[in-house]
Design a protein around this motif. Sequence first.
Motif, PDB file in Angstrom:
ATOM      1  N   ILE A   1       0.857  -1.189   0.000  1.00  0.00           N
ATOM      2  CA  ILE A   1       0.000   0.000   0.000  1.00  0.00           C
ATOM      3  C   ILE A   1       0.891   1.237   0.000  1.00  0.00           C
ATOM      4  O   ILE A   1       2.061   1.183   0.386  1.00  0.00           O
ATOM      5  CB  ILE A   1      -0.945   0.047   1.215  1.00  0.00           C
ATOM      6  CG1 ILE A   1      -0.140   0.099   2.529  1.00  0.00           C
ATOM      7  CG2 ILE A   1      -1.898  -1.139   1.203  1.00  0.00           C
ATOM      8  CD1 ILE A   1      -0.994   0.412   3.747  1.00  0.00           C
ATOM      9  N   ASN A   2       0.330   2.361  -0.437  1.00  0.00           N
ATOM     10  CA  ASN A   2       1.067   3.615  -0.405  1.00  0.00           C
ATOM     11  C   ASN A   2       0.796   4.335   0.906  1.00  0.00           C
ATOM     12  O   ASN A   2      -0.057   3.922   1.696  1.00  0.00           O
ATOM     13  CB  ASN A   2       0.656   4.492  -1.597  1.00  0.00           C
ATOM     14  CG  ASN A   2       1.820   5.289  -2.144  1.00  0.00           C
ATOM     15  OD1 ASN A   2       2.655   5.773  -1.384  1.00  0.00           O
ATOM     16  ND2 ASN A   2       1.874   5.428  -3.452  1.00  0.00           N
ATOM     17  N   ASP A   3       1.543   5.399   1.134  1.00  0.00           N
ATOM     18  CA  ASP A   3       1.276   6.243   2.298  1.00  0.00           C
ATOM     19  C   ASP A   3       0.584   7.529   1.845  1.00  0.00           C
ATOM     20  O   ASP A   3       0.064   7.586   0.725  1.00  0.00           O
ATOM     21  CB  ASP A   3       2.565   6.515   3.081  1.00  0.00           C
ATOM     22  CG  ASP A   3       3.622   7.246   2.254  1.00  0.00           C
ATOM     23  OD1 ASP A   3       3.285   7.779   1.174  1.00  0.00           O
ATOM     24  OD2 ASP A   3       4.784   7.293   2.691  1.00  0.00           O
TER      25      ASP A   3
ATOM     26  N   ILE B   1       2.314  -3.909   6.260  1.00  0.00           N
ATOM     27  CA  ILE B   1       1.956  -4.542   4.990  1.00  0.00           C
ATOM     28  C   ILE B   1       3.147  -4.653   4.048  1.00  0.00           C
ATOM     29  O   ILE B   1       3.359  -5.685   3.403  1.00  0.00           O
ATOM     30  CB  ILE B   1       0.807  -3.764   4.320  1.00  0.00           C
ATOM     31  CG1 ILE B   1      -0.461  -3.883   5.156  1.00  0.00           C
ATOM     32  CG2 ILE B   1       0.564  -4.265   2.895  1.00  0.00           C
ATOM     33  CD1 ILE B   1      -1.611  -3.028   4.679  1.00  0.00           C
ATOM     34  N   ASN B   2       3.952  -3.593   3.965  1.00  0.00           N
ATOM     35  CA  ASN B   2       5.012  -3.534   2.965  1.00  0.00           C
ATOM     36  C   ASN B   2       6.312  -4.193   3.391  1.00  0.00           C
ATOM     37  O   ASN B   2       7.128  -4.556   2.541  1.00  0.00           O
ATOM     38  CB  ASN B   2       5.317  -2.082   2.595  1.00  0.00           C
ATOM     39  CG  ASN B   2       4.178  -1.405   1.871  1.00  0.00           C
ATOM     40  OD1 ASN B   2       3.121  -1.992   1.669  1.00  0.00           O
ATOM     41  ND2 ASN B   2       4.376  -0.165   1.486  1.00  0.00           N
TER      42      ASN B   2
ATOM     43  N   VAL C   1      -0.509   5.721  10.026  1.00  0.00           N
ATOM     44  CA  VAL C   1       0.043   5.560   8.680  1.00  0.00           C
ATOM     45  C   VAL C   1       1.317   4.731   8.732  1.00  0.00           C
ATOM     46  O   VAL C   1       1.498   3.783   7.970  1.00  0.00           O
ATOM     47  CB  VAL C   1       0.303   6.937   8.032  1.00  0.00           C
ATOM     48  CG1 VAL C   1       1.152   6.794   6.766  1.00  0.00           C
ATOM     49  CG2 VAL C   1      -1.016   7.619   7.699  1.00  0.00           C
ATOM     50  N   TRP C   2       2.226   5.090   9.627  1.00  0.00           N
ATOM     51  CA  TRP C   2       3.508   4.384   9.738  1.00  0.00           C
ATOM     52  C   TRP C   2       3.291   2.894  10.016  1.00  0.00           C
ATOM     53  O   TRP C   2       3.832   2.031   9.330  1.00  0.00           O
ATOM     54  CB  TRP C   2       4.365   5.014  10.825  1.00  0.00           C
ATOM     55  CG  TRP C   2       5.659   4.284  11.059  1.00  0.00           C
ATOM     56  CD1 TRP C   2       5.882   3.260  11.928  1.00  0.00           C
ATOM     57  CD2 TRP C   2       6.896   4.498  10.366  1.00  0.00           C
ATOM     58  NE1 TRP C   2       7.189   2.827  11.838  1.00  0.00           N
ATOM     59  CE2 TRP C   2       7.825   3.574  10.887  1.00  0.00           C
ATOM     60  CE3 TRP C   2       7.302   5.390   9.377  1.00  0.00           C
ATOM     61  CZ2 TRP C   2       9.151   3.509  10.446  1.00  0.00           C
ATOM     62  CZ3 TRP C   2       8.618   5.330   8.931  1.00  0.00           C
ATOM     63  CH2 TRP C   2       9.523   4.397   9.461  1.00  0.00           C
ATOM     64  N   ASP C   3       2.496   2.595  11.029  1.00  0.00           N
ATOM     65  CA  ASP C   3       2.316   1.206  11.450  1.00  0.00           C
ATOM     66  C   ASP C   3       1.682   0.363  10.349  1.00  0.00           C
ATOM     67  O   ASP C   3       2.095  -0.785  10.117  1.00  0.00           O
ATOM     68  CB  ASP C   3       1.453   1.148  12.718  1.00  0.00           C
ATOM     69  CG  ASP C   3       2.154   1.712  13.942  1.00  0.00           C
ATOM     70  OD1 ASP C   3       3.392   1.878  13.889  1.00  0.00           O
ATOM     71  OD2 ASP C   3       1.468   1.994  14.943  1.00  0.00           O
TER      72      ASP C   3
ATOM     73  N   GLY D   1       6.146   9.243   0.216  1.00  0.00           N
ATOM     74  CA  GLY D   1       6.202   9.776   1.564  1.00  0.00           C
ATOM     75  C   GLY D   1       7.176   9.019   2.444  1.00  0.00           C
ATOM     76  O   GLY D   1       7.818   8.049   2.030  1.00  0.00           O
ATOM     77  N   ASN D   2       7.256   9.447   3.706  1.00  0.00           N
ATOM     78  CA  ASN D   2       8.229   8.916   4.646  1.00  0.00           C
ATOM     79  C   ASN D   2       8.038   7.422   4.925  1.00  0.00           C
ATOM     80  O   ASN D   2       8.990   6.641   4.844  1.00  0.00           O
ATOM     81  CB  ASN D   2       8.115   9.717   5.948  1.00  0.00           C
ATOM     82  CG  ASN D   2       9.023   9.204   7.034  1.00  0.00           C
ATOM     83  OD1 ASN D   2      10.231   9.245   6.910  1.00  0.00           O
ATOM     84  ND2 ASN D   2       8.429   8.731   8.114  1.00  0.00           N
ATOM     85  N   ALA D   3       6.821   7.002   5.232  1.00  0.00           N
ATOM     86  CA  ALA D   3       6.581   5.610   5.609  1.00  0.00           C
ATOM     87  C   ALA D   3       6.801   4.648   4.438  1.00  0.00           C
ATOM     88  O   ALA D   3       7.447   3.605   4.573  1.00  0.00           O
ATOM     89  CB  ALA D   3       5.163   5.462   6.157  1.00  0.00           C
ATOM     90  N   TYR D   4       6.255   4.996   3.279  1.00  0.00           N
ATOM     91  CA  TYR D   4       6.407   4.139   2.102  1.00  0.00           C
ATOM     92  C   TYR D   4       7.877   4.037   1.697  1.00  0.00           C
ATOM     93  O   TYR D   4       8.373   2.948   1.390  1.00  0.00           O
ATOM     94  CB  TYR D   4       5.576   4.707   0.955  1.00  0.00           C
ATOM     95  CG  TYR D   4       5.540   3.842  -0.280  1.00  0.00           C
ATOM     96  CD1 TYR D   4       4.715   2.715  -0.343  1.00  0.00           C
ATOM     97  CD2 TYR D   4       6.323   4.152  -1.394  1.00  0.00           C
ATOM     98  CE1 TYR D   4       4.672   1.923  -1.479  1.00  0.00           C
ATOM     99  CE2 TYR D   4       6.282   3.365  -2.535  1.00  0.00           C
ATOM    100  CZ  TYR D   4       5.460   2.255  -2.573  1.00  0.00           C
ATOM    101  OH  TYR D   4       5.429   1.468  -3.704  1.00  0.00           O
TER     102      TYR D   4
END
Length: 331
Positions: free
Chosen positions: A172-174, A193-194, A186-188, A232-235
Motif C-alpha cells: 500500500i502507499n502512504d 503490509i510492505n 500511517v507508519w504502522d 512519503g516517509n513511511a512508504y
Amino acid sequence: MALTAQSTIGEWMNDAAGGPLITGLFEKTGADPALLTPVLGLPLQQLVAMSQGALPQTVVDDLVRAANDGVIPESDEAHGWVENVTSGRFAGKTVIVTGAASGIGRASASRIAREGGRVIASDIAADKLDALKAEFPNIVTVAGDLTQQDAIDAVIAAAGDRIDALANVAGINDDFSPAGETTDAVWDRVIAINLTAPFKLMRAVLPIMEQAGRGAILNVSSEAGLRGNASGNAYTASKHGIIGVTRSAAVMYGPKGIRVNSVAPGGVATGIPMPPHMSSYGSERLAPFQQAIPSVATAEQLAASITFLLSDDAVNINGAVVASDGGWSVQ
C-alpha cells in the motif's frame, strides 16, 4: 491506419482527429492533458484501468467510434510491446503470489498460471480473488490479511510441502507525508503490509526451500526504495527496508540454492492507488511529482520482470535489485 483502443495514447494525440478528441475529454473532466506525458506509449485502453473505475469502457469505445466515422474497426491488434507467454516455464512449480487480486500481483499470478505453474494467490480482497479464480480455475486462492499470522499460515498450508517460489507483491502507499507529519497509524499500517508481512512470508517458506535445496523469492520494492523523493516517509522507509531484507537473505541463502531478488517499479498504470486522505504536503507535490515520471508501465510489463526473476531463466541472478522503471532511476 485506423485509431483503435490498442493504438497508443501518443498515436491518438498526434492524429488530426484523435488529438482533439483526447484533449476534449480532458477538458470536460477538468484534468490537465499534460498528465498524459508519461503514458504516451501505452494503449488508449489502459486509461480504463488507470482511472480505477472513474473512466468506463464506454468512453473509450465512444472515442474509437468518433475517430472512425461511428464504427469500431474490426482489426484491433496491439501496438508496441506485447506480452509473450513462455509455455511450460513454471511447469511443475508451486508459486505463492501476494497482492494477486489486482494490478501487478494479478498480472504476475495470471502469467505464472499460463506458463504452467501452480499458483497460490493471496489477497485481502476476497471478491476480486473470486474473479481471478473464475478466470483461472487452476489457481488456488487464499483470502486474508497477511499482517495476521493466521493468514500467513493459511497460505503456507494451501501451498503444501513444496514451495518453489514466492512473489511478495502486496503493498500500500502512504499519504506522501514527511517524517514530521507522519502519524502512527500511517507508519504502522504501511510498515506492517510492505515490510513485516513479506518478511514473515519469507521466514515461513525458507525452511521448505532450504530442505529442497532450491527456491526463488522476489520482493517488490519501488523507485522509492532507491531514492528519497518518490513517495512519503513511511512508504519510502518500507521500500528501502525490503531491499535490505532481500540483500541479507540473498547473502545467507544463496549458498543453499535459494535466490532472493527485488524489482523496483517506477510509474505503473495499475499500481498502488493513492490514499484517500493525502497530507497537505503530499497534495502540493503530487502533480509535479507525477509529471516527472519519464514513463509509466502496465502491470503486465512489471509481471514480465517479476516472472523472469522467479524463473530458472534467472539462474545466475541473486541479490539483485532490478529497476523496472523505464530509466527513471538513472535520471
